[in-house]
Design an enzyme around this catalytic site. Sequence first.
Site, mmCIF file in Angstrom:
data_model
loop_
_atom_site.group_PDB
_atom_site.id
_atom_site.type_symbol
_atom_site.label_atom_id
_atom_site.label_comp_id
_atom_site.label_asym_id
_atom_site.label_seq_id
_atom_site.Cartn_x
_atom_site.Cartn_y
_atom_site.Cartn_z
ATOM 1 N N ARG A 105 38.188 19.919 55.670
ATOM 2 C CA ARG A 105 37.371 18.730 55.926
ATOM 3 C C ARG A 105 37.178 18.545 57.440
ATOM 4 N NH1 ARG A 105 38.278 13.797 59.064
ATOM 5 N NH2 ARG A 105 37.081 12.127 58.121
ATOM 6 N N THR A 159 36.339 6.230 66.876
ATOM 7 C CA THR A 159 37.532 6.522 66.075
ATOM 8 C C THR A 159 37.376 5.755 64.775
ATOM 9 O OG1 THR A 159 38.808 4.660 66.949
ATOM 10 C CG2 THR A 159 39.032 6.738 68.113
ATOM 11 N N GLY A 160 38.085 6.181 63.752
ATOM 12 C CA GLY A 160 38.002 5.483 62.474
ATOM 13 C C GLY A 160 37.419 6.376 61.393
ATOM 14 N N THR A 164 40.903 15.038 67.912
ATOM 15 C CA THR A 164 41.602 14.407 66.786
ATOM 16 C C THR A 164 42.254 15.423 65.860
ATOM 17 O OG1 THR A 164 41.280 12.822 64.972
ATOM 18 C CG2 THR A 164 39.602 14.488 65.227
ATOM 19 N N GLY A 190 35.562 15.803 60.212
ATOM 20 C CA GLY A 190 35.090 14.425 60.332
ATOM 21 C C GLY A 190 33.973 14.295 61.346
ATOM 22 N N ASP A 191 33.876 13.103 61.906
ATOM 23 C CA ASP A 191 32.807 12.840 62.880
ATOM 24 C C ASP A 191 33.137 13.348 64.285
ATOM 25 O OD1 ASP A 191 34.901 10.968 63.002
ATOM 26 O OD2 ASP A 191 33.621 9.393 63.829
ATOM 27 N N SER A 208 48.188 11.401 65.948
ATOM 28 C CA SER A 208 46.830 11.500 65.414
ATOM 29 C C SER A 208 45.968 12.499 66.159
ATOM 30 C CB SER A 208 46.159 10.128 65.468
ATOM 31 O OG SER A 208 45.936 9.742 66.808
ATOM 32 N N THR A 254 42.562 9.100 66.738
ATOM 33 C CA THR A 254 41.726 10.027 67.492
ATOM 34 C C THR A 254 41.771 9.523 68.908
ATOM 35 O OG1 THR A 254 40.187 10.389 65.651
ATOM 36 C CG2 THR A 254 39.267 10.663 67.839
HETATM 37 N N1 ASP Z 1 37.221 9.736 63.098
HETATM 38 C C1 ASP Z 1 38.243 10.678 62.740
HETATM 39 C C2 ASP Z 1 37.830 11.443 61.547
HETATM 40 O O1 ASP Z 1 37.229 10.872 60.655
HETATM 41 C C3 ASP Z 1 39.548 10.085 62.446
HETATM 42 C C4 ASP Z 1 39.968 8.932 63.254
HETATM 43 O O2 ASP Z 1 39.370 8.560 64.222
HETATM 44 O O3 ASP Z 1 40.957 8.340 62.913
HETATM 45 O O4 ASP Z 1 38.174 12.606 61.470
#
Ligand code: ASP
Length: 380
Positions: free
Chosen positions: A254, A277-278, A244, A256-257, A93, A226
């Site tokens: 794309r 994470t998430g 990540t 992410g956060d 990941s 992540t």
């Molecule tokens: N937060 C990360 C994202 O949305 C992905 C993850 O933490 O699994 O890119």
Amino acid sequence: MVPKLDRRQFVAGAAAGLAAAAPGSAFGRAPAIRTSRTVSPVVIASGNGHRYTNGGTRTCVETAFRLMTSGTDVLDALIAGVNIVELDPEDASVGYGGRPNADGVVQLDACCMHGPKRRAGGVAALEGVRTPSSVAQKVADLTDHHLLVGAGAQRFARQLGFAIEDDLNTDRSRRMWLEWKRRTDPGHYLDPDRTEAGGDAAARGRDVDNAMLADGVITEEELYGTINCNGVNAAGEICGVTTTSGLAWKIPGRVGDSPILGAGLYVDNSVGAAGSTGRGEANLYNLASFLIVERMRAGMHPKDAGMEALRRVQANTVEARLLNSRGLPAFGLTFYILDAEGRHAGVSMYAGETSRYAVCTENGGELLPLEPLLDGSPRD
Ligand code: ASP
């Protein structure tokens, strides 16, 4: 693989040691006024921060803690720690061997914040560099900017001597991507072993992820995944880093956060640090890491601040496609939180089988349970 201290780090550590050992009254001067607080040093991270060693003997949090407490700059220590996970092909990941996007290309996001220096840097949709956290640190240290993306980020990395590779997939990450292709586009990517019924199920959008999870092809942690790592040293210096490969099979481009300050990471040296994470989209909408740090500034304990952020995310999750059969968020989101006193917490929308966060103190590294906001699972 513990990076050796370079001369500058060694000298800095030695100088810190000398300063600590210097007898304040030996020359008849008043003892130095302490301008910084003294806390018990601690490094925290997502669970993968105490799971992977890239063939070495120490995990991310152990490495970062060891370096940090030997005088290495806190952010340098944290980056050395997360580099282990970025480079380890077993973590699917982050970094090398991370989850590719829908085109089968690994695009990486990372950011870091240096509390005492009030400096931050990030990269997004970066291709070809195994350690995006190190590039993010260079953005912070060597430019006036906070965030470089895509081809510009890669050009910057190349100019600084980072190796640029054609493909960061491993056999495993490529196999997983092909499996996803077969399930989402069964008409073009044929799997001789798959029945037509399987093909129909694969065509049902979000169910593909569920089916791949149910079949054990991919774990919940790998679907997202992540590493966030935050640390505070004995002088109260706080830093953080998040890195990540982002959401598996994302639309190319794309972001992410993780590389966004205030979302995937926020550090205030007088208050603390929070990272995530998430499901990045849920966090981005709420800028939850910033919210958590602000709640700690107002006096909240890390756990309470994190719970408030999770409740905010839940309240702002209203679209049916994002809710499970109980009307609750159908996704996972976790925050790793550290305050200026060294108190810490890991809080999560749900408790899962792998619901642990990593901590390293002078007693060594360990995995501690996350505090869930909601019972059951996002998929109930
Ligand atoms: N937060 C990360 C994202 O949305 C992905 C993850 O933490 O699994 O890119």
